[in-house]
Design a protein around this motif. Structure first.
Motif, mmCIF file in Angstrom:
data_model
loop_
_atom_site.group_PDB
_atom_site.id
_atom_site.type_symbol
_atom_site.label_atom_id
_atom_site.label_comp_id
_atom_site.label_asym_id
_atom_site.label_seq_id
_atom_site.Cartn_x
_atom_site.Cartn_y
_atom_site.Cartn_z
ATOM 1 N N GLU A 1 -9.539 6.337 3.664
ATOM 2 C CA GLU A 1 -9.422 4.936 4.079
ATOM 3 C C GLU A 1 -9.105 4.072 2.868
ATOM 4 O O GLU A 1 -9.694 4.248 1.796
ATOM 5 N N GLN A 2 -8.186 3.121 3.100
ATOM 6 C CA GLN A 2 -7.840 2.142 2.067
ATOM 7 C C GLN A 2 -8.024 0.738 2.640
ATOM 8 O O GLN A 2 -7.755 0.518 3.835
ATOM 9 N N GLY B 1 -6.166 17.218 -6.976
ATOM 10 C CA GLY B 1 -5.669 16.508 -5.793
ATOM 11 C C GLY B 1 -6.718 15.650 -5.138
ATOM 12 O O GLY B 1 -6.532 14.431 -4.937
ATOM 13 N N LEU B 2 -7.864 16.222 -4.774
ATOM 14 C CA LEU B 2 -8.902 15.443 -4.111
ATOM 15 C C LEU B 2 -9.513 14.412 -5.044
ATOM 16 O O LEU B 2 -9.960 13.345 -4.600
ATOM 17 N N LEU B 3 -9.513 14.714 -6.353
ATOM 18 C CA LEU B 3 -10.006 13.722 -7.301
ATOM 19 C C LEU B 3 -9.102 12.499 -7.304
ATOM 20 O O LEU B 3 -9.576 11.354 -7.343
ATOM 21 N N LEU C 1 -7.998 6.785 -5.328
ATOM 22 C CA LEU C 1 -7.115 5.833 -4.641
ATOM 23 C C LEU C 1 -7.723 5.252 -3.374
ATOM 24 O O LEU C 1 -7.421 4.113 -3.004
ATOM 25 N N ALA C 2 -8.564 6.031 -2.679
ATOM 26 C CA ALA C 2 -9.110 5.604 -1.392
ATOM 27 C C ALA C 2 -10.462 4.920 -1.578
ATOM 28 O O ALA C 2 -11.187 5.144 -2.554
ATOM 29 N N GLU C 3 -10.799 4.064 -0.625
ATOM 30 C CA GLU C 3 -12.120 3.437 -0.611
ATOM 31 C C GLU C 3 -13.175 4.427 -0.124
ATOM 32 O O GLU C 3 -14.287 4.450 -0.640
ATOM 33 N N ARG C 4 -12.812 5.208 0.889
ATOM 34 C CA ARG C 4 -13.687 6.279 1.388
ATOM 35 C C ARG C 4 -12.812 7.456 1.784
ATOM 36 O O ARG C 4 -11.657 7.293 2.149
ATOM 37 N N TRP C 5 -13.366 8.644 1.702
ATOM 38 C CA TRP C 5 -12.641 9.811 2.163
ATOM 39 C C TRP C 5 -13.639 10.850 2.648
ATOM 40 O O TRP C 5 -14.833 10.786 2.372
ATOM 41 N N ALA D 1 0.818 -1.213 0.000
ATOM 42 C CA ALA D 1 0.000 0.000 0.000
ATOM 43 C C ALA D 1 0.851 1.262 0.000
ATOM 44 O O ALA D 1 0.307 2.362 0.095
ATOM 45 N N GLU D 2 2.194 1.125 -0.120
ATOM 46 C CA GLU D 2 3.055 2.301 -0.013
ATOM 47 C C GLU D 2 2.787 3.308 -1.120
ATOM 48 O O GLU D 2 2.673 4.511 -0.864
ATOM 49 N N PHE D 3 2.687 2.868 -2.364
ATOM 50 C CA PHE D 3 2.556 3.801 -3.478
ATOM 51 C C PHE D 3 1.288 4.639 -3.350
ATOM 52 O O PHE D 3 1.317 5.878 -3.414
ATOM 53 N N ALA D 4 0.135 3.972 -3.138
ATOM 54 C CA ALA D 4 -1.127 4.709 -3.044
ATOM 55 C C ALA D 4 -1.126 5.602 -1.812
ATOM 56 O O ALA D 4 -1.595 6.758 -1.861
#
Length: 798
Positions: free
Chosen positions: A791-792, A766-768, A773-777, A707-710
């Motif tokens: 969250e990932q 940025g937020l897009l 990348l995230a499951e929820r934000w 999960a480092e890259f994301a």
């Protein structure tokens, strides 16, 4: 001589009918001097022969009485009521003492009978007249029919001499009381003539007859046949009893039981059964009876004058089948009641179809049966059977009318209970569908709950609860209670629960969330309240109470606010119990008053108890006593929260609750410090690279290199936004729980928003990128600014 000589007339006659003594009263009555008549035959004074019955009594030496026409000295004919009493002289020879009373109009030659005699004879009610010795003077034809003997046989006799058996002995005693006291007596008598099914009832007026001096000279007895009035009173009494006792609850089975109890306890029937269609017993809408199809009913109630009920009769709750063509099914199809005797071929066929039923009829000598369909609002609901075995009277047509009246009244109550049961089931299903089906898996706390709907005789309330996972492993606990009952309250509860979840997703503070919820309730009351719906309730009935709490397992802090709701109980790890002193706040829907939040630091393994007021306000004790019982039940919580829930309910509730009850227990935990890493960042653009590096190193330490890259991209974008649009202090926090959470906090309260960047825009992506990348934000406000989180999911196998 023996015997008492009346004061008006007395004549002594020997066995040959020769006058021996002529009293002064006789002289005044007929004008003859004693010297003119003594020694002459008494027949010289008779204008007609004595009646046959009188001659027979004289020949047999028995007392006699009757009207005799005598000849006055002037030639007038005088009718005198005489009584003859046999006597013996000193030598044992038979004599007759003839006595009588001078009438008001003694001389009646060439006149019609006195008006009084005509009135007495022609009165349309039974009337009899008695003298001062309670001896019958006269009676009209209707009275002789009632007494069952001709007047000639009874005249001059007392009722005791006429018939020394009930009820004549009672009448004789009452007559003598009237003659003694001079006061009228009213008496009611019930009896049944041979061959009659329905008993007769009579009302008697025993009245004294007084002269001008007020002296009692005799009495009259007037009898009125009050059979119809008595039946009407009995019918009214049974109907009144049915109106008072049937339908005391909105429970189908209990209503059926009440109908059976009324019919038996009122003496109307010895055994009663109530069978309802299966759809009615379930509370569903009954349909029309299908033609040429057997009907299955459910025995809902039965009542007997015996201790218990006949063993062979279908037990309550059992099914009973009416085959095609049988008497009960034909009665249902006819939609009116019927009465039968065991010899009735239709009834015999029905009884013989079941050996157990036939054995019951034979064993208990059941001799009369009525079947009455239970119908309301044009729909058949079931069948009621009335049976008699101890009461010797068969059911009459009047009994059938009364049974149909009772059943018709009870049918409305049964249908009301059925409709309520249906609506209550719908409300309960709606409410349960709106409550959580299962609790989420939480790292922050262990949770157990109990929801108990109100008892069967009341509407479903609007109590609800919820457990809502929030960002940063936090969790929100909600307990609320909507004003009112029924489907409307359940629907309002569902809307409020949805609103709470929506507002919780925005991560509002508890006091701010209640403020928003209060505005919603005020708007609902304005748009859908009682005034708008046309209901009779006063305005403000769309309201609720609510308790909202947010627990953070990282800091072990719990922030709570309440809107008119009971305060939560806190059980510390050492077993101490206290009720948290939170600002009460107004109930939702009042408006204009603020809500205040309180924050408390909780030890690990602390226990929070959230509940609705139905738990403390159980019947039998007030809220103070309920609070003490709750404290007692929580003082030693079990390891398993479900056991503690059961203990609380056993302690505070002895039966079905009068109001909905919600109990939710939450045992807190603390997130392992090794799963949380926090960095303070300077307001320097170089901090972005440093943040990416620290985040990567931490993920490697946790074994989350996939999960480092994301994560580095998310950290880079969030920190960059904090530097560009926020301000100090800037903080980066990584949390490893069921998901990998990245949080960046800054000192600005401006909330970010996602937008679509145009082709030549240098920013706005940025937020897009974070959202991809995230499951929820999302973002939440803090005391010093805001926090943006993402969250990932954890890599597979971790």
């Amino acid at each position: 001589m023996q015997g008492r000589v009346p004061e008006d007339l007395a004549v002594v006659v020997d066995a040959g009918g020769v006058i021996m003594v002529w009293s002064d009263g006789a002289r005044r009555l007929l004008g003859h001097e004693p010297a003119d008549l003594v020694g002459r035959p008494v027949t010289d004074l008779l204008t007609t022969d004595l009646p046959e019955s009188t001659r027979r009594h004289v020949a047999e030496g028995r007392p006699w009485s009757g009207e005799v026409a005598l000849l006055h000295r002037d030639g007038d004919r005088v009718v005198v009521r005489l009584r003859g009493t046999p006597l013996r002289d000193a030598e044992g020879r038979r004599l007759w003492l003839v006595t009588g009373t001078v009438p008001a109009y003694p001389r009646a030659a060439h006149r019609p009978p006195p008006l009084w005699d005509l009135t007495l004879a022609q009165l349309p009610v039974p009337v009899a007249v008695y003298d001062r010795d309670a001896r019958l003077v006269g009676a009209n034809d209707l009275m002789t029919e009632v007494m069952g003997r001709p007047e000639e046989e009874m005249r001059g006799l007392t009722l005791w001499e006429i018939e020394p058996n009930p009820p004549f002995d009672t009448y004789d005693r009452l007559q003598r009381e009237v003659l003694r006291t001079g006061e009228m007596i009213f008496h009611e008598e019930h009896g049944k003539a041979p061959g009659e099914i329905r008993p007769h009832a009579w009302s008697m007026f025993l009245s004294p007859l007084k002269d001008e001096t007020g002296t009692v000279q005799g009495m009259s007895a007037t009898v009125f046949d009050t059979t119809e009035q008595s039946w009407a009173r009995r019918r009214l009494a049974v109907i009144n009893e049915a109106s008072l006792r049937i339908g005391s609850t909105l429970d189908v089975t209990r209503t059926a039981e009440e109908m059976a109890e009324v019919a038996v306890t009122a003496g109307f029937a010895d055994f009663v059964t109530v069978d309802l269609l299966e759809s009615v017993a379930r509370g569903d809408e009954p349909g029309p009876l299908p033609p040429d199809t057997p009907v299955v009913l459910r025995r809902s109630a039965q009542r007997s004058v015996l201790e218990g009920c006949p063993e062979s009769v279908v037990a309550p709750g059992g099914a009973i089948r009416y085959p095609v063509g049988t008497l009960p099914l034909r009665t249902l199809a006819a939609e009116r009641g019927s009465r039968h005797r065991p010899g009735d071929p239709d009834l015999l066929e029905w009884l013989e179809s079941s050996p157990a039923r036939a054995a019951t009829v034979s064993r208990y000598l059941i001799h009369s049966v009525m079947m009455v369909p239970l119908r309301a609002r044009g729909v058949t609901l079931g069948m009621v059977h009335f049976l008699r075995h101890r009461n010797p009277d068969a059911f009459s047509e009047d009994d059938l009318l009364l049974a149909e009246d009772i059943v018709a009244r009870a049918a409305v109550s049964v249908d009301n209970a059925r409709r309520f049961t249906r609506e209550r089931r719908m409300a309960l299903a709606l409410q349960r569908s709106l409550l959580p089906e299962r609790l989420p898996d939480l790292a922050a706390m262990d949770i157990a709950y109990r929801y108990l709907p109100t008892g069967a005789g009341a509407d479903i309330g609007g109590d609800w609860f919820d457990v809502i996972p929030l960002s940063g492993t936090r969790v929100a606990l909600v307990v609320g209670d909507v004003v009112g009952h029924g489907i409307h309250a359940s629907a309002t509860m569902g809307r409020l629960r949805t609103a709470v979840r929506t507002l919780a997703d925005v991560d509002l503070a508890p006091d701010e969330l209640l403020t928003q919820l209060d505005d919603l309730v005020i708007r609902l009351d304005r748009e859908e309240g009682p005034q708008v719906r046309g209901a009779e309730e006063t305005p403000g009935q769309v309201g609720a109470t609510c308790l909202y709490a947010v627990y953070d397992p990282v800091s072990r802090r719990c922030t709570m606010a309440r809107a008119g709701h009971p305060p939560p109980a806190l059980v510390t790890p050492d077993g101490g119990v206290r009720f948290l002193d939170l600002p009460a706040g107004p109930p939702l829907g009042v408006g204009g008053l603020p809500f205040e939040a309180s924050e408390i630091q909780l030890e690990e393994n602390s226990l929070l108890a959230l509940y609705t007021d139905g738990l403390l306000e159980a019947p039998g004790y007030d809220i103070e006593a309920g609070t003490a019982l709750l404290r007692q039940a929580l003082s030693s919580p079990a390891e398993a929260l479900d056991e503690t829930c059961e203990r609380v309910l056993r302690t505070l509730l002895t039966g079905r609750p009068a109001d909905d009850v919600v109990l939710m227990l939450a045992r807190t935990t603390a997130l392992d410090a090794g799963k949380v890493r926090t960095w303070q960042l300077p307001p320097d653009p170089a901090a972005v690279a440093r943040a990416r590096k620290m985040a990567g190193e931490q993920l490697a330490e946790w074994g989350l290199t996939e999960a480092e890259f994301a994560t580095e991209l998310i950290v880079s974008e969030l920190v960059t936004n904090a530097l560009r649009y926020g301000g100090a202090p800037i903080e980066l926090r990584l949390i490893r729980d069921a998901t990998l959470i990245c949080e960046v906090s800054d000192g600005s309260s401006t909330a970010p928003h996602l937008r679509r960047a145009r082709v030549f825009d240098e920013g706005g992506r940025g937020l897009l990128l974070v959202a991809q990348l995230a499951e929820r934000w999302g973002s939440r406000q803090t005391a010093t600014g805001k926090t943006i989180w993402a969250e990932q999911p954890l890599p597979a196998g971790v």
